[in-house]
Structure formats: C-alpha cells, structure tokens
Design a protein around this motif. Structure first.
Motif, mmCIF file in Angstrom:
data_model
loop_
_atom_site.group_PDB
_atom_site.id
_atom_site.type_symbol
_atom_site.label_atom_id
_atom_site.label_comp_id
_atom_site.label_asym_id
_atom_site.label_seq_id
_atom_site.Cartn_x
_atom_site.Cartn_y
_atom_site.Cartn_z
ATOM 1 N N GLN A 51 0.830 -1.206 0.000
ATOM 2 C CA GLN A 51 0.000 0.000 0.000
ATOM 3 C C GLN A 51 0.869 1.263 0.000
ATOM 4 O O GLN A 51 0.540 2.230 -0.670
ATOM 5 C CB GLN A 51 -0.915 0.017 1.222
ATOM 6 C CG GLN A 51 -2.068 -0.961 1.149
ATOM 7 C CD GLN A 51 -3.055 -0.620 0.061
ATOM 8 O OE1 GLN A 51 -3.074 -1.248 -0.985
ATOM 9 N NE2 GLN A 51 -3.864 0.367 0.307
ATOM 10 N N ALA A 52 1.952 1.223 0.737
ATOM 11 C CA ALA A 52 2.827 2.393 0.846
ATOM 12 C C ALA A 52 3.671 2.607 -0.406
ATOM 13 O O ALA A 52 3.862 3.744 -0.841
ATOM 14 C CB ALA A 52 3.734 2.252 2.062
ATOM 15 N N THR A 53 4.185 1.536 -0.985
ATOM 16 C CA THR A 53 5.180 1.660 -2.062
ATOM 17 C C THR A 53 4.659 1.326 -3.453
ATOM 18 O O THR A 53 5.296 1.657 -4.443
ATOM 19 C CB THR A 53 6.377 0.733 -1.804
ATOM 20 O OG1 THR A 53 5.916 -0.630 -1.846
ATOM 21 C CG2 THR A 53 7.035 1.032 -0.464
ATOM 22 N N LYS A 54 3.532 0.632 -3.506
ATOM 23 C CA LYS A 54 2.950 0.161 -4.781
ATOM 24 C C LYS A 54 3.827 -0.888 -5.470
ATOM 25 O O LYS A 54 3.625 -1.203 -6.636
ATOM 26 C CB LYS A 54 2.650 1.316 -5.751
ATOM 27 C CG LYS A 54 1.780 2.398 -5.169
ATOM 28 C CD LYS A 54 0.453 1.880 -4.695
ATOM 29 C CE LYS A 54 -0.425 3.015 -4.212
ATOM 30 N NZ LYS A 54 -1.200 2.698 -3.038
ATOM 31 N N ILE A 55 4.785 -1.440 -4.755
ATOM 32 C CA ILE A 55 5.587 -2.540 -5.298
ATOM 33 C C ILE A 55 4.689 -3.778 -5.315
ATOM 34 O O ILE A 55 4.029 -4.079 -4.324
ATOM 35 C CB ILE A 55 6.842 -2.796 -4.445
ATOM 36 C CG1 ILE A 55 7.769 -1.573 -4.477
ATOM 37 C CG2 ILE A 55 7.590 -4.049 -4.929
ATOM 38 C CD1 ILE A 55 8.946 -1.648 -3.523
ATOM 39 N N PRO A 56 4.636 -4.498 -6.423
ATOM 40 C CA PRO A 56 3.758 -5.670 -6.513
ATOM 41 C C PRO A 56 4.038 -6.693 -5.409
ATOM 42 O O PRO A 56 5.191 -6.941 -5.041
ATOM 43 C CB PRO A 56 4.087 -6.260 -7.891
ATOM 44 C CG PRO A 56 4.620 -5.099 -8.677
ATOM 45 C CD PRO A 56 5.353 -4.249 -7.678
ATOM 46 N N LYS A 57 2.961 -7.266 -4.905
ATOM 47 C CA LYS A 57 3.057 -8.218 -3.793
ATOM 48 C C LYS A 57 3.930 -9.417 -4.133
ATOM 49 O O LYS A 57 4.654 -9.918 -3.274
ATOM 50 C CB LYS A 57 1.662 -8.674 -3.374
ATOM 51 C CG LYS A 57 0.833 -7.573 -2.787
ATOM 52 C CD LYS A 57 -0.591 -8.065 -2.526
ATOM 53 C CE LYS A 57 -1.490 -6.888 -2.236
ATOM 54 N NZ LYS A 57 -2.883 -7.277 -2.245
ATOM 55 N N HIS A 58 3.890 -9.879 -5.381
ATOM 56 C CA HIS A 58 4.675 -11.065 -5.749
ATOM 57 C C HIS A 58 6.181 -10.793 -5.706
ATOM 58 O O HIS A 58 6.968 -11.727 -5.599
ATOM 59 C CB HIS A 58 4.252 -11.602 -7.121
ATOM 60 C CG HIS A 58 4.686 -10.762 -8.274
ATOM 61 N ND1 HIS A 58 3.956 -9.672 -8.709
ATOM 62 C CD2 HIS A 58 5.775 -10.840 -9.070
ATOM 63 C CE1 HIS A 58 4.578 -9.121 -9.738
ATOM 64 N NE2 HIS A 58 5.682 -9.798 -9.974
ATOM 65 N N ILE A 59 6.571 -9.535 -5.756
ATOM 66 C CA ILE A 59 7.991 -9.192 -5.619
ATOM 67 C C ILE A 59 8.356 -9.099 -4.151
ATOM 68 O O ILE A 59 9.456 -9.484 -3.745
ATOM 69 C CB ILE A 59 8.300 -7.868 -6.353
ATOM 70 C CG1 ILE A 59 8.150 -8.080 -7.865
ATOM 71 C CG2 ILE A 59 9.701 -7.358 -6.008
ATOM 72 C CD1 ILE A 59 8.266 -6.833 -8.684
ATOM 73 N N LEU A 60 7.421 -8.643 -3.328
ATOM 74 C CA LEU A 60 7.677 -8.486 -1.896
ATOM 75 C C LEU A 60 7.815 -9.836 -1.184
ATOM 76 O O LEU A 60 8.589 -9.963 -0.247
ATOM 77 C CB LEU A 60 6.570 -7.668 -1.244
ATOM 78 C CG LEU A 60 6.430 -6.235 -1.760
ATOM 79 C CD1 LEU A 60 5.227 -5.566 -1.126
ATOM 80 C CD2 LEU A 60 7.699 -5.439 -1.519
ATOM 81 N N ASN A 61 7.039 -10.826 -1.642
ATOM 82 C CA ASN A 61 7.118 -12.160 -1.036
ATOM 83 C C ASN A 61 6.664 -13.183 -2.064
ATOM 84 O O ASN A 61 5.609 -13.024 -2.681
ATOM 85 C CB ASN A 61 6.245 -12.241 0.211
ATOM 86 C CG ASN A 61 6.507 -13.490 1.017
ATOM 87 O OD1 ASN A 61 6.307 -14.598 0.520
ATOM 88 N ND2 ASN A 61 6.961 -13.321 2.245
ATOM 89 N N LYS A 62 7.443 -14.241 -2.212
ATOM 90 C CA LYS A 62 7.176 -15.270 -3.224
ATOM 91 C C LYS A 62 5.876 -16.016 -3.006
ATOM 92 O O LYS A 62 5.361 -16.641 -3.938
ATOM 93 C CB LYS A 62 8.345 -16.246 -3.271
ATOM 94 C CG LYS A 62 9.616 -15.587 -3.752
ATOM 95 C CD LYS A 62 10.792 -16.531 -3.685
ATOM 96 C CE LYS A 62 12.039 -15.775 -4.066
ATOM 97 N NZ LYS A 62 13.081 -15.847 -3.084
ATOM 98 N N VAL A 63 5.315 -15.952 -1.816
ATOM 99 C CA VAL A 63 4.033 -16.602 -1.536
ATOM 100 C C VAL A 63 2.956 -16.083 -2.472
ATOM 101 O O VAL A 63 2.015 -16.805 -2.799
ATOM 102 C CB VAL A 63 3.632 -16.382 -0.051
ATOM 103 C CG1 VAL A 63 2.201 -16.780 0.224
ATOM 104 C CG2 VAL A 63 4.580 -17.121 0.860
ATOM 105 N N PHE A 64 3.097 -14.862 -2.933
ATOM 106 C CA PHE A 64 2.072 -14.219 -3.766
ATOM 107 C C PHE A 64 2.261 -14.475 -5.259
ATOM 108 O O PHE A 64 1.573 -13.865 -6.061
ATOM 109 C CB PHE A 64 2.025 -12.726 -3.447
ATOM 110 C CG PHE A 64 1.545 -12.433 -2.068
ATOM 111 C CD1 PHE A 64 0.198 -12.390 -1.768
ATOM 112 C CD2 PHE A 64 2.459 -12.241 -1.036
ATOM 113 C CE1 PHE A 64 -0.234 -12.155 -0.479
ATOM 114 C CE2 PHE A 64 2.034 -12.007 0.257
ATOM 115 C CZ PHE A 64 0.687 -11.957 0.530
ATOM 116 N N ASN A 65 3.177 -15.361 -5.629
ATOM 117 C CA ASN A 65 3.358 -15.724 -7.048
ATOM 118 C C ASN A 65 2.195 -16.530 -7.537
ATOM 119 O O ASN A 65 1.569 -17.265 -6.907
ATOM 120 C CB ASN A 65 4.654 -16.488 -7.269
ATOM 121 C CG ASN A 65 5.822 -15.561 -7.405
ATOM 122 O OD1 ASN A 65 5.666 -14.401 -7.722
ATOM 123 N ND2 ASN A 65 7.004 -16.068 -7.136
#
Length: 63
Positions: free
Chosen positions: A49-63
């Motif tokens: 929410q703060a950075t708009k970096i895609p969730k799948h990049i933040l944590n592999k669980v979201f791939n």
C-alpha cells in the motif's frame, strides 16, 4: 532471470524509517527485509500500500 531487488524498486522519498512507521515495525526490521529481499507475509499488504511494489515481488508466496 534476475530477481528484482525491493530496494531498487522503492519509490523516491520513501526511507526505511518511513516504511517502518507505515508497517509499525522498527527501521532495523525494514533493513533486514531489504537485505533478505523479502517482506514477511503479514507485512506485505502495508508495504505494498505504501510503495505500490507488486506483492509477488515483496514475497514469493504471492506468485
């Protein structure tokens, strides 16, 4: 394929301290996440929410 670095994708003006405040953690915690290139699952939503970096990049669980 090269893995994208969260640190390189952080928007201009967002410091580790600002992310830490948004995620309700210490700056040291954010530093560790960036070093590991992974945000804990329970913090991904706020970080995203703060950075708009895609969730799948933040944590592999979201791939």
């Amino acid at each position: 394929m090269n893995e994208e670095k969260i640190r390189d994708l952080m928007p201009a003006g967002w410091s580790q301290a600002a992310i830490a405040k948004t995620c309700n953690v210490s700056q040291q915690a954010v530093s560790q996440w960036l070093a590991k290139n992974e945000v804990p699952v329970r913090r991904v939503f706020l970080f995203h929410q703060a950075t708009k970096i895609p969730k799948h990049i933040l944590n592999k669980v979201f791939n």
